[in-house]
Design a protein around this motif. Sequence first.
Motif, short mmCIF file in Angstrom:
data_model
loop_
_atom_site.label_atom_id
_atom_site.label_comp_id
_atom_site.label_asym_id
_atom_site.label_seq_id
_atom_site.Cartn_x
_atom_site.Cartn_y
_atom_site.Cartn_z
N ARG A 1 35.16 31.17 72.62
CA ARG A 1 36.12 31.42 71.55
C ARG A 1 37.11 32.49 71.98
NH1 ARG A 1 35.29 33.08 66.04
NH2 ARG A 1 33.18 32.27 66.14
N PRO B 1 42.87 13.06 65.52
CA PRO B 1 43.65 14.27 65.23
C PRO B 1 45.14 14.02 65.32
CG PRO B 1 42.78 14.36 67.46
CD PRO B 1 42.16 13.14 66.81
N GLN C 1 46.31 23.53 63.45
CA GLN C 1 44.97 22.99 63.69
C GLN C 1 43.98 24.11 64.00
OE1 GLN C 1 47.82 21.86 65.10
NE2 GLN C 1 47.71 19.68 65.63
N GLU C 2 44.40 25.04 64.84
CA GLU C 2 43.53 26.13 65.27
C GLU C 2 43.15 27.03 64.09
OE1 GLU C 2 43.44 29.24 69.02
OE2 GLU C 2 45.36 28.57 68.24
N GLN D 1 40.77 25.20 61.78
CA GLN D 1 39.42 25.12 62.36
C GLN D 1 38.69 26.44 62.17
OE1 GLN D 1 40.24 24.02 66.39
NE2 GLN D 1 40.27 21.83 65.98
N LEU D 2 39.40 27.53 62.40
CA LEU D 2 38.78 28.84 62.25
C LEU D 2 38.45 29.13 60.79
CD1 LEU D 2 40.95 30.90 64.74
CD2 LEU D 2 38.53 30.38 64.95
N HIS E 1 37.95 26.83 58.24
CA HIS E 1 37.06 25.89 57.55
C HIS E 1 35.93 25.32 58.41
CE1 HIS E 1 39.78 25.92 54.19
NE2 HIS E 1 40.78 25.47 54.92
N GLY E 2 36.16 25.24 59.73
CA GLY E 2 35.27 24.39 60.53
C GLY E 2 34.19 25.06 61.32
N LEU E 3 34.11 26.38 61.32
CA LEU E 3 33.16 27.05 62.19
C LEU E 3 32.11 27.82 61.39
CD1 LEU E 3 35.59 28.46 64.88
CD2 LEU E 3 34.10 26.48 65.09
N CYS F 1 30.32 31.23 69.33
CA CYS F 1 31.06 30.08 68.78
C CYS F 1 32.18 29.72 69.74
CB CYS F 1 31.67 30.46 67.44
SG CYS F 1 30.46 30.73 66.13
N LEU G 1 35.86 27.21 70.11
CA LEU G 1 36.80 26.28 69.51
C LEU G 1 36.52 24.88 70.01
CD1 LEU G 1 40.14 28.25 69.81
CD2 LEU G 1 38.94 27.66 67.71
N PRO G 2 36.65 23.86 69.15
CA PRO G 2 36.47 22.48 69.62
C PRO G 2 37.42 22.17 70.74
CG PRO G 2 36.52 22.59 67.22
CD PRO G 2 36.88 23.95 67.71
#
Length: 286
Positions: free
Chosen positions: A4, A180, A263-264, A267-268, A270-272, A282, A284-285
């Motif tokens: 990350r 995406p 997108q980044e 992701q930070l 909501h997605g991690l 962690c 990043l995808p």
Amino acid sequence: MKPRDPFLDANIWDGLGKKRDPLHFRTIWISDVHLGTTGCQAERLLEFLRATESDTLYLVGDIIDGWQLKRRWYWEQSHNNVVQTVLKKAKKGTNVIFVPGNHDEAIRQFIDLDFGGIKIRDELVHTTAQGKRMLVLHGDRFDGVIACAKWLAYVGDSLYTMILKFNQWFNGWRARAGLPYWSLSQYLKLKVKNAVNYISSFEDALAAEAAKKGLDGVICGHIHKPEIRDIGGITYCNDGDWVESLSALVEDASGELRLVTWQEIMQLKHGLKTAAAKEEPCALPS
């Protein structure tokens, strides 16, 4: 998966692994939003603005697309919401500075005036926390097409709008397929030799202007190509746009400049899961 980015990580997580919301930056630059067009990604920009806060917010031109609005009126509620959100940030203490571009050039008649807490400026120098002095301007005056053949710029703008409409339909299909966001227009731009040469010439001209003024770098928009790179000892930064790349330039508390994307940030936000809940850092995808 790559580790990350600690630059963003520091803004998201506190020592107890709890999420901070919104993300705080010293400075944020956005440009080329093109409110008033079908290609404007206003809803995604709203998500970005609501997920971030900053001491200073620069609007680096082409926020409103006067060229397209003259041809055909198009204004969604989401476009109103973007304007209202920026005004609300200014009211709550964010230093908001609007540097008009060629698409919202009508606002240049109000240079050096303040409206609703928003300062209108032609160009200015921003000093980072590291003491670097950066020229901030939209950049259209260094575009040979705009300067020498404005009619050609209007023709190109119409063709570009057609590509963006197809791009919108194409990404609607990708979203339904669970894929995406991907910018067809950006892909085409970077594959055409003349476009690549045009971008390079533009970047060199802006860097030369900053060097002539004795500054450390330049921050601009206009060409919809997010970039940070060294050009002859000058730091060239382009914050991108909100019709294709969905990007912004940000400065953290230490003065480091970085590019981030919608997108980044999403992701930070909501997605991690929290770092404390994992045995390994962690990431990043990819």
